[in-house]
Scaffold this motif. Structure first.
Motif, PDB file in Angstrom:
ATOM      1  N   ALA A  80      -9.413  43.408  49.824  1.00  0.00           N
ATOM      2  CA  ALA A  80      -9.352  45.533  49.399  1.00  0.00           C
ATOM      3  C   ALA A  80      -7.986  45.948  49.127  1.00  0.00           C
ATOM      4  CB  ALA A  80      -9.178  45.873  51.871  1.00  0.00           C
ATOM      5  N   PHE A  81      -7.589  45.112  49.272  1.00  0.00           N
ATOM      6  CA  PHE A  81      -5.701  45.526  48.953  1.00  0.00           C
ATOM      7  C   PHE A  81      -5.495  44.931  47.376  1.00  0.00           C
ATOM      8  CE2 PHE A  81      -5.097  45.092  53.303  1.00  0.00           C
ATOM      9  CZ  PHE A  81      -5.202  46.575  54.125  1.00  0.00           C
ATOM     10  N   VAL A  82      -6.203  44.244  47.045  1.00  0.00           N
ATOM     11  CA  VAL A  82      -6.288  43.060  45.724  1.00  0.00           C
ATOM     12  C   VAL A  82      -6.724  43.326  44.706  1.00  0.00           C
ATOM     13  CG1 VAL A  82      -5.725  40.223  44.942  1.00  0.00           C
ATOM     14  CG2 VAL A  82      -5.009  40.942  47.617  1.00  0.00           C
ATOM     15  N   ASP A  83      -6.371  42.958  43.412  1.00  0.00           N
ATOM     16  CA  ASP A  83      -7.421  43.269  42.085  1.00  0.00           C
ATOM     17  C   ASP A  83      -7.348  42.204  41.343  1.00  0.00           C
ATOM     18  OD1 ASP A  83      -6.593  46.598  42.060  1.00  0.00           O
ATOM     19  OD2 ASP A  83      -4.390  45.825  42.066  1.00  0.00           O
ATOM     20  N   GLY A  84      -6.850  41.011  41.514  1.00  0.00           N
ATOM     21  CA  GLY A  84      -7.481  39.538  41.798  1.00  0.00           C
ATOM     22  C   GLY A  84      -6.218  39.071  42.170  1.00  0.00           C
ATOM     23  N   TYR A  85      -6.862  37.477  41.803  1.00  0.00           N
ATOM     24  CA  TYR A  85      -6.168  36.642  42.474  1.00  0.00           C
ATOM     25  C   TYR A  85      -4.914  35.225  41.309  1.00  0.00           C
ATOM     26  CZ  TYR A  85      -8.241  38.380  46.655  1.00  0.00           C
ATOM     27  OH  TYR A  85      -8.522  38.598  47.556  1.00  0.00           O
ATOM     28  N   GLY A  86      -3.965  35.116  41.599  1.00  0.00           N
ATOM     29  CA  GLY A  86      -3.543  34.175  40.851  1.00  0.00           C
ATOM     30  C   GLY A  86      -4.223  32.526  41.410  1.00  0.00           C
ATOM     31  N   ILE A  87      -4.920  31.911  41.170  1.00  0.00           N
ATOM     32  CA  ILE A  87      -4.588  30.801  42.178  1.00  0.00           C
ATOM     33  C   ILE A  87      -4.229  28.783  41.564  1.00  0.00           C
ATOM     34  CG2 ILE A  87      -6.493  29.169  43.336  1.00  0.00           C
ATOM     35  CD1 ILE A  87      -7.948  31.715  43.472  1.00  0.00           C
ATOM     36  N   GLY A  88      -2.981  28.713  41.904  1.00  0.00           N
ATOM     37  CA  GLY A  88      -2.869  27.626  41.412  1.00  0.00           C
ATOM     38  C   GLY A  88      -1.441  27.969  40.201  1.00  0.00           C
ATOM     39  N   ASN A  89      -0.394  26.630  40.735  1.00  0.00           N
ATOM     40  CA  ASN A  89       0.848  27.714  39.885  1.00  0.00           C
ATOM     41  C   ASN A  89       1.852  26.202  39.550  1.00  0.00           C
ATOM     42  OD1 ASN A  89       3.797  28.784  39.454  1.00  0.00           O
ATOM     43  ND2 ASN A  89       2.940  30.860  39.626  1.00  0.00           N
ATOM     44  N   GLU A  90       1.376  26.389  38.194  1.00  0.00           N
ATOM     45  CA  GLU A  90       2.057  24.950  37.438  1.00  0.00           C
ATOM     46  C   GLU A  90       1.933  23.392  38.687  1.00  0.00           C
ATOM     47  OE1 GLU A  90       6.084  25.376  35.475  1.00  0.00           O
ATOM     48  OE2 GLU A  90       5.585  27.330  36.886  1.00  0.00           O
ATOM     49  N   GLY A  91       0.316  23.722  39.268  1.00  0.00           N
ATOM     50  CA  GLY A  91       0.305  22.436  40.012  1.00  0.00           C
ATOM     51  C   GLY A  91      -0.956  21.766  39.451  1.00  0.00           C
ATOM     52  N   LEU A  92      -1.807  21.529  38.343  1.00  0.00           N
ATOM     53  CA  LEU A  92      -3.027  21.248  38.337  1.00  0.00           C
ATOM     54  C   LEU A  92      -2.687  19.554  37.586  1.00  0.00           C
ATOM     55  CD1 LEU A  92      -6.078  21.096  37.746  1.00  0.00           C
ATOM     56  CD2 LEU A  92      -5.070  22.876  35.489  1.00  0.00           C
ATOM     57  N   ILE A  93      -2.765  18.853  37.883  1.00  0.00           N
ATOM     58  CA  ILE A  93      -2.253  17.501  37.370  1.00  0.00           C
ATOM     59  C   ILE A  93      -3.551  17.531  36.339  1.00  0.00           C
ATOM     60  CG2 ILE A  93      -3.670  14.621  37.939  1.00  0.00           C
ATOM     61  CD1 ILE A  93      -3.590  15.549  41.240  1.00  0.00           C
ATOM     62  N   GLY A  94      -3.302  16.506  35.656  1.00  0.00           N
ATOM     63  CA  GLY A  94      -2.935  16.683  33.808  1.00  0.00           C
ATOM     64  C   GLY A  94      -3.275  17.711  33.214  1.00  0.00           C
ATOM     65  N   CYS A  95      -2.234  18.343  33.272  1.00  0.00           N
ATOM     66  CA  CYS A  95      -1.835  19.567  32.629  1.00  0.00           C
ATOM     67  C   CYS A  95       0.138  20.118  33.083  1.00  0.00           C
ATOM     68  CB  CYS A  95      -2.661  21.008  32.604  1.00  0.00           C
ATOM     69  SG  CYS A  95      -3.660  21.473  32.380  1.00  0.00           S
ATOM     70  N   GLY A  96       0.199  18.646  33.630  1.00  0.00           N
ATOM     71  CA  GLY A  96       1.901  18.435  33.646  1.00  0.00           C
ATOM     72  C   GLY A  96       1.966  18.861  35.344  1.00  0.00           C
ATOM     73  N   GLY A  97       0.958  19.321  35.944  1.00  0.00           N
ATOM     74  CA  GLY A  97       1.503  19.269  37.821  1.00  0.00           C
ATOM     75  C   GLY A  97       0.849  17.969  38.380  1.00  0.00           C
ATOM     76  N   THR A  98       1.623  18.525  39.785  1.00  0.00           N
ATOM     77  CA  THR A  98       1.378  16.972  40.037  1.00  0.00           C
ATOM     78  C   THR A  98       0.317  17.538  41.959  1.00  0.00           C
ATOM     79  OG1 THR A  98       2.867  17.450  41.595  1.00  0.00           O
ATOM     80  CG2 THR A  98       3.483  15.776  39.871  1.00  0.00           C
ATOM     81  N   LEU A  99       0.159  18.682  42.451  1.00  0.00           N
ATOM     82  CA  LEU A  99      -0.345  19.144  43.680  1.00  0.00           C
ATOM     83  C   LEU A  99      -2.285  18.850  43.635  1.00  0.00           C
ATOM     84  CD1 LEU A  99       1.796  22.485  43.632  1.00  0.00           C
ATOM     85  CD2 LEU A  99       2.139  20.090  44.766  1.00  0.00           C
ATOM     86  N   TYR A 100      -3.189  19.291  42.587  1.00  0.00           N
ATOM     87  CA  TYR A 100      -4.785  19.475  43.510  1.00  0.00           C
ATOM     88  C   TYR A 100      -5.067  19.044  41.432  1.00  0.00           C
ATOM     89  CZ  TYR A 100      -2.831  24.208  41.243  1.00  0.00           C
ATOM     90  OH  TYR A 100      -2.114  24.839  40.955  1.00  0.00           O
ATOM     91  N   GLY A 152      -1.329  36.061  44.972  1.00  0.00           N
ATOM     92  CA  GLY A 152      -1.479  34.267  44.376  1.00  0.00           C
ATOM     93  C   GLY A 152      -1.541  33.649  45.531  1.00  0.00           C
ATOM     94  N   LEU A 153      -1.772  31.713  45.387  1.00  0.00           N
ATOM     95  CA  LEU A 153      -1.849  31.219  45.964  1.00  0.00           C
ATOM     96  C   LEU A 153      -1.304  29.296  45.044  1.00  0.00           C
ATOM     97  CD1 LEU A 153      -5.114  33.364  46.830  1.00  0.00           C
ATOM     98  CD2 LEU A 153      -5.694  31.435  47.981  1.00  0.00           C
ATOM     99  N   PHE A 154      -0.696  29.529  46.631  1.00  0.00           N
ATOM    100  CA  PHE A 154      -0.309  28.400  45.677  1.00  0.00           C
ATOM    101  C   PHE A 154      -0.273  26.736  45.806  1.00  0.00           C
ATOM    102  CE2 PHE A 154       3.723  25.382  46.027  1.00  0.00           C
ATOM    103  CZ  PHE A 154       4.061  25.982  44.018  1.00  0.00           C
ATOM    104  N   LEU A 155      -1.357  26.698  47.049  1.00  0.00           N
ATOM    105  CA  LEU A 155      -1.790  25.675  47.057  1.00  0.00           C
ATOM    106  C   LEU A 155      -1.403  24.212  47.070  1.00  0.00           C
ATOM    107  CD1 LEU A 155      -4.874  26.375  44.450  1.00  0.00           C
ATOM    108  CD2 LEU A 155      -4.856  26.384  46.487  1.00  0.00           C
TER     109      LEU A 155
END
Length: 217
Positions: free
Chosen positions: A146-166, A125-128
C-alpha cells in the motif's frame, strides 16, 4: 551471524540514472532515459497523487537510502525513530522519492514512514542475501504494498552478471511472486555494463523487469 553483506551508502547529492521500460499493463512498450537530478537545495515536489509510476520516476527527486546506524554484518538495525529522523532530514533538503535496498528488520517500515512524512514515491528494495533473508523479505515487501510504487528485487547479486548470491531462476521466482501478489511493477539492479552490448546472460536484464534500473557509479 550471517556473512557480511555490502552496505549501500545514502548519497545525498548525486545524479541517479535509470532506464525506464514500460511493459505489460503499465503501458505500451517504450524505452527512455530518465535523469533524476538530485539537488540538495531544491524544494520538494508538490503532492501530485495522480502521477503514474513512470511520471514519478521522471519528476520526483529521488534518493537511494540506507539508514544511519545500519550494519547488517553485525545484525544492527536502526530504530523506526532513527529512520524517521533520517527521512525528515532528507525531505527538508528537497527529496520526495526514496529507494531502499532491503526489506528485513526495521527496513521493512521505511515505505510506511516515508509516506507518513509525505514522500510521493517509494521503490522498495529486496536484497535477497540468502534463503533465510528471502523468507523474511518477500512477505514483508508484499505487506508494504500500500506504501510502495515499485520493487527493486535483488542488487548486484545475480550469478552470471557479476553477482554471487542467486541464480536467475530464484530471482525470477521472487519477481513473479511479488508482482502477482501486489500488482506493482518489479525489476532488479545490476551494474550498467551488464545491460550494454546485449547484456549479461543473453540479455536477461533487458527482458525481465518492468523497467530497467542499472547501477551507475
Amino acid at each position: 551471524m550471517r556473512p557480511e553483506r555490502p552496505v549501500p551508502a545514502a548519497d545525498v547529492c548525486p545524479v541517479l540514472h535509470a532506464l525506464y521500460r514500460v511493459r505489460h499493463r503499465w503501458g505500451r512498450l517504450t524505452l527512455c532515459v530518465v535523469a533524476l537530478q538530485i539537488a540538495c537545495s531544491s524544494p520538494a515536489t508538490p503532492a501530485e497523487p495522480d502521477l503514474t509510476f513512470r511520471e514519478k520516476l521522471e519528476r520526483l527527486t529521488w534518493v537511494a537510502y540506507a539508514p544511519t546506524g545500519f550494519d547488517p554484518g553485525r545484525g544492527l538495525f536502526p530504530s523506526e525513530a532513527a529512520i524517521r529522523a533520517d527521512l525528515r532530514l532528507l525531505a527538508d533538503h528537497g527529496f520526495d522519492g526514496v529507494i531502499t535496498f532491503a526489506a528485513d528488520g526495521t527496513l521493512a517500515a521505511i515505505p510506511r514512514i516515508a509516506r507518513e512524512i509525505g514522500y510521493h514515491g517509494v521503490v522498495m528494495g529486496l536484497f535477497l542475501f540468502d534463503a533465510a533473508q528471502r523468507a523474511v523479505e518477500v512477505p514483508s515487501a508484499i505487506a508494504a504494498a500500500a506504501f510502495v510504487d515499485g520493487y527493486g528485487i535483488g542488487n548486484e547479486g545475480l550469478i552470471g552478471c557479476g553477482g554471487t548470491l542467486y541464480p536467475r531462476e530464484v530471482l525470477l521466482a521472487v519477481m513473479d511472486e511479488v508482482r502477482s501478489a501486489t500488482g506493482k511493477p518489479v525489476t532488479t539492479a545490476e551494474q550498467i555494463e551488464d545491460y550494454l552490448d546485449g547484456g549479461c546472460l543473453d540479455g536477461f536484464l533487458l527482458e525481465h523487469g518492468d523497467w530497467l534500473f542499472p547501477i551507475v557509479h
